[in-house]
Every structure is written in C-alpha cells, then in structure tokens.
Design an enzyme around this catalytic site. Sequence first.
Site, PDB file in Angstrom:
ATOM      1  N   TYR A  35       0.930  41.385 -56.854  1.00 59.35           N
ATOM      2  CA  TYR A  35       1.286  40.788 -55.559  1.00 59.35           C
ATOM      3  C   TYR A  35       0.055  40.657 -54.653  1.00 59.35           C
ATOM      4  O   TYR A  35      -0.140  39.631 -53.998  1.00 59.35           O
ATOM      5  CB  TYR A  35       2.356  41.662 -54.906  1.00 59.35           C
TER       6      TYR A  35
ATOM      7  N   LYS B 127      -1.451  37.268 -53.150  1.00 64.33           N
ATOM      8  CA  LYS B 127      -1.525  37.038 -51.700  1.00 64.33           C
ATOM      9  C   LYS B 127      -2.970  36.843 -51.229  1.00 64.33           C
ATOM     10  O   LYS B 127      -3.214  36.135 -50.244  1.00 64.33           O
ATOM     11  CB  LYS B 127      -0.846  38.190 -50.953  1.00 64.33           C
TER      12      LYS B 127
HETATM   13  P1  NAP Z   1      13.073  37.481 -49.694  1.00 68.57           P
HETATM   14  O1  NAP Z   1      14.049  37.938 -48.664  1.00 68.57           O
HETATM   15  O2  NAP Z   1      13.053  38.155 -51.013  1.00 68.57           O
HETATM   16  O3  NAP Z   1      13.263  35.903 -49.888  1.00 68.57           O
HETATM   17  C1  NAP Z   1      12.498  35.186 -50.812  1.00 68.57           C
HETATM   18  C2  NAP Z   1      13.225  33.900 -51.175  1.00 68.57           C
HETATM   19  O4  NAP Z   1      12.435  33.206 -52.164  1.00 68.57           O
HETATM   20  C3  NAP Z   1      14.603  34.152 -51.796  1.00 68.57           C
HETATM   21  O5  NAP Z   1      15.561  33.301 -51.222  1.00 68.57           O
HETATM   22  C4  NAP Z   1      14.356  33.853 -53.265  1.00 68.57           C
HETATM   23  O6  NAP Z   1      15.481  33.343 -53.955  1.00 68.57           O
HETATM   24  C5  NAP Z   1      13.307  32.754 -53.171  1.00 68.57           C
HETATM   25  N1  NAP Z   1      12.622  32.566 -54.455  1.00 68.57           N
HETATM   26  C6  NAP Z   1      12.182  33.520 -55.316  1.00 68.57           C
HETATM   27  N2  NAP Z   1      11.642  32.962 -56.406  1.00 68.57           N
HETATM   28  C7  NAP Z   1      11.731  31.627 -56.245  1.00 68.57           C
HETATM   29  C8  NAP Z   1      11.361  30.514 -57.033  1.00 68.57           C
HETATM   30  N3  NAP Z   1      10.768  30.664 -58.233  1.00 68.57           N
HETATM   31  N4  NAP Z   1      11.613  29.264 -56.576  1.00 68.57           N
HETATM   32  C9  NAP Z   1      12.224  29.090 -55.383  1.00 68.57           C
HETATM   33  N5  NAP Z   1      12.592  30.100 -54.575  1.00 68.57           N
HETATM   34  C10 NAP Z   1      12.370  31.353 -55.002  1.00 68.57           C
HETATM   35  O7  NAP Z   1      11.572  37.572 -49.155  1.00 68.57           O
HETATM   36  P2  NAP Z   1      10.988  37.613 -47.660  1.00 68.57           P
HETATM   37  O8  NAP Z   1      10.811  39.024 -47.278  1.00 68.57           O
HETATM   38  O9  NAP Z   1      11.744  36.679 -46.775  1.00 68.57           O
HETATM   39  O10 NAP Z   1       9.515  37.042 -47.953  1.00 68.57           O
HETATM   40  C11 NAP Z   1       9.171  35.660 -47.805  1.00 68.57           C
HETATM   41  C12 NAP Z   1       7.679  35.496 -48.057  1.00 68.57           C
HETATM   42  O11 NAP Z   1       6.929  36.306 -47.160  1.00 68.57           O
HETATM   43  C13 NAP Z   1       7.243  35.907 -49.471  1.00 68.57           C
HETATM   44  O12 NAP Z   1       6.219  35.052 -49.919  1.00 68.57           O
HETATM   45  C14 NAP Z   1       6.718  37.296 -49.252  1.00 68.57           C
HETATM   46  O13 NAP Z   1       5.808  37.658 -50.258  1.00 68.57           O
HETATM   47  C15 NAP Z   1       6.078  37.161 -47.888  1.00 68.57           C
HETATM   48  N6  NAP Z   1       5.919  38.434 -47.186  1.00 68.57           N
HETATM   49  C16 NAP Z   1       7.005  39.204 -46.849  1.00 68.57           C
HETATM   50  C17 NAP Z   1       6.798  40.410 -46.176  1.00 68.57           C
HETATM   51  C18 NAP Z   1       7.951  41.306 -45.749  1.00 68.57           C
HETATM   52  O14 NAP Z   1       7.676  42.383 -45.207  1.00 68.57           O
HETATM   53  N7  NAP Z   1       9.203  40.938 -45.952  1.00 68.57           N
HETATM   54  C19 NAP Z   1       5.498  40.821 -45.859  1.00 68.57           C
HETATM   55  C20 NAP Z   1       4.432  40.035 -46.228  1.00 68.57           C
HETATM   56  C21 NAP Z   1       4.655  38.829 -46.883  1.00 68.57           C
HETATM   57  P3  NAP Z   1      16.515  34.369 -54.671  1.00 68.57           P
HETATM   58  O15 NAP Z   1      17.234  35.044 -53.573  1.00 68.57           O
HETATM   59  O16 NAP Z   1      17.425  33.473 -55.466  1.00 68.57           O
HETATM   60  O17 NAP Z   1      15.700  35.288 -55.506  1.00 68.57           O
END
Ligand code: NAP
Length: 251
Positions: free
Chosen positions: A152, A156
């Site tokens: 990851y 990133k």
């Molecule tokens: P999340 O709640 O897990 O949501 C991610 C979404 O991406 C889900 O709807 C998932 O679908 C979808 N997804 C996964 N694989 C995919 C694919 N191959 N094609 C299309 N869609 C896909 O994550 P989040 O926390 O909102 O994070 C969003 C972004 O921010 C990510 O890139 C994450 O790495 C980044 N981020 C998050 C945090 C944090 O603290 N939450 C911190 C830093 C960065 P499914 O539900 O069907 O799996």
Amino acid sequence: MTTQKTAIVTGSARGIGAAVAKRLAEDGLAVAVLDLTEESGADTVKAITDAGGKAVAIGADVSNEESVNAAVAKVVEELGPPTVVVNNAGILRDNLLFKMSVDDWDAVLGVHLRGAFLVTKAAQKHMVDAGWGRIVNLSSTSALGNRGQANYSAAKAGMQGFTKTLAIELGKFGVTANAIAPGFIETEMTAATAERVGVPFEDFKKAAAAQIPVNRTGVPEDIAHTASFFISEGAGFVSGQVVYVAGGPRD
Ligand code: NAP
C-alpha cells in the site's frame, strides 16, 4: 450559459469516494459514480439526485483495461466527456513483508496504481480535446512508510510520482493534476483495520485522535473539501502538488 462539466469518481459507492462524488455534484458537476458494480453505486447516486444533482452509477474494475475503457465510453454517452477524474478506488491487503503474498502485492498495486493509470489514460483525451481538465489522485500518509503496508505504501508513494508526471505532461493542455494524502479518515477501510488488529473502532479512533495535532480523526468530507478546491476553476495554477490532509504536518 456554461455547459455542465462531467466528473468520474472511482470507488465512490462509499467512504471518501462517495463524499467526493456528492461534493462535486453540489459544485455543479455531473458525476459518474464508478465502483465495482453498478448496484453498489445506487445509494450515492440517489443521494446526489435527491439533492437535485446529476449522477449515474457505472460498474467497472479499475484494474482491468477493457472494463475501464467500456466504463469511460459509457460516461461519455450518458453524461458527456469527462474532464474531471478523481482516482480514489482502493483496497488494503496488509501484512508484514515476510508474510505478504505476491497476490496481495499485485492486487494493491493493481487497484491503486494500474487503476489510476488506466482511468486517467482513458479520460485524458477528453480533457485535451476540451483544453481543460482536473485530475485528483488519492495518496496517503502511508506513502511515507507504514508497518505492514509495503504494498500500500509503495502504491501511495507511486501515486505521488504519477501525479507530478501528469502535471508536467498535461499542463500545456489546461489540465492540472494533484494528489491528496489523507491521514486517518473514518470509513469502512479504517474500520476493517481496527477489526483486523482486534480493537473496537471507537477505541481505535480515540487512540488515533490522541496522535493527531487537531485532536480528532478525519471524516470523508475533509477530503471532499480538498478535492473541491483542486477541481475548482480558480485552482488552475496549482498543479503537481501533494496536500496532506491529516490534521497536522506529515512530510
Ligand atoms: P473504502 O471505504 O474501502 O472504499 C473504497 C471503494 O473503492 C469501495 O467502494 C470499493 O468497492 C472500491 N473499489 C475497490 N476496488 C475497486 C476496483 N478494482 N474498481 C473499482 N472500485 C473499487 O475506502 P476509503 O477509506 O473511502 O478510501 C478511499 C481512498 O482513500 C483509497 O484510495 C484509500 O487508499 C485512500 N485513503 C484512505 C484513508 C482512510 O483513512 N480511510 C487514508 C488514506 C488514504 P467495494 O466496496 O465493492 O470493495
């Protein structure tokens, strides 16, 4: 009269992506809610259309070239050429390096990096044709290194280099590219991490907040606000930047 711009937000069925999609719709854009299945995007689309905005759900796996190309063609057909892309879709497959499988490495690099590459590549011609575009990529504070996240953090950090290169190559076409590096944001992703380490989510959030200068964990709307700035007309001279949205300094 200005014509409505079209945005693609990947992974916008829930979490940060859903908040970004809703915010961009409030900002006046038509939004393609792209996620693994069309059905999973229904709630985000409903929230947007109930509030008077325009959105369609599109099912696609961002790591699959054919699926992405078909999805972008569908966006053009249903909403018009996309000139805004937010590469947000993401997955976690955490493990210490010695236990990390090749599949877990490939899956994470595939969704984050390959996915951002494929979606951006398919959409960029529409931005170039329009002489205007905005690309926002989701990085993370994990880009700076994080135990258990070799895959990851590499993805990133890769998003940051990808963003800077897009800024250099596409700037002359009126296209900006920037990255947002969130810290701890309350979503299903962080809830899943809490579950994996066996800590109730409320305790996990409290412990994280104690380490954050503004003394709270982030919410998806914190990231949506930053994305809204990057895609705004007035941000046309801001490109190739990485903004840490983490309640304090990180780099
Ligand atoms: P999340 O709640 O897990 O949501 C991610 C979404 O991406 C889900 O709807 C998932 O679908 C979808 N997804 C996964 N694989 C995919 C694919 N191959 N094609 C299309 N869609 C896909 O994550 P989040 O926390 O909102 O994070 C969003 C972004 O921010 C990510 O890139 C994450 O790495 C980044 N981020 C998050 C945090 C944090 O603290 N939450 C911190 C830093 C960065 P499914 O539900 O069907 O799996």
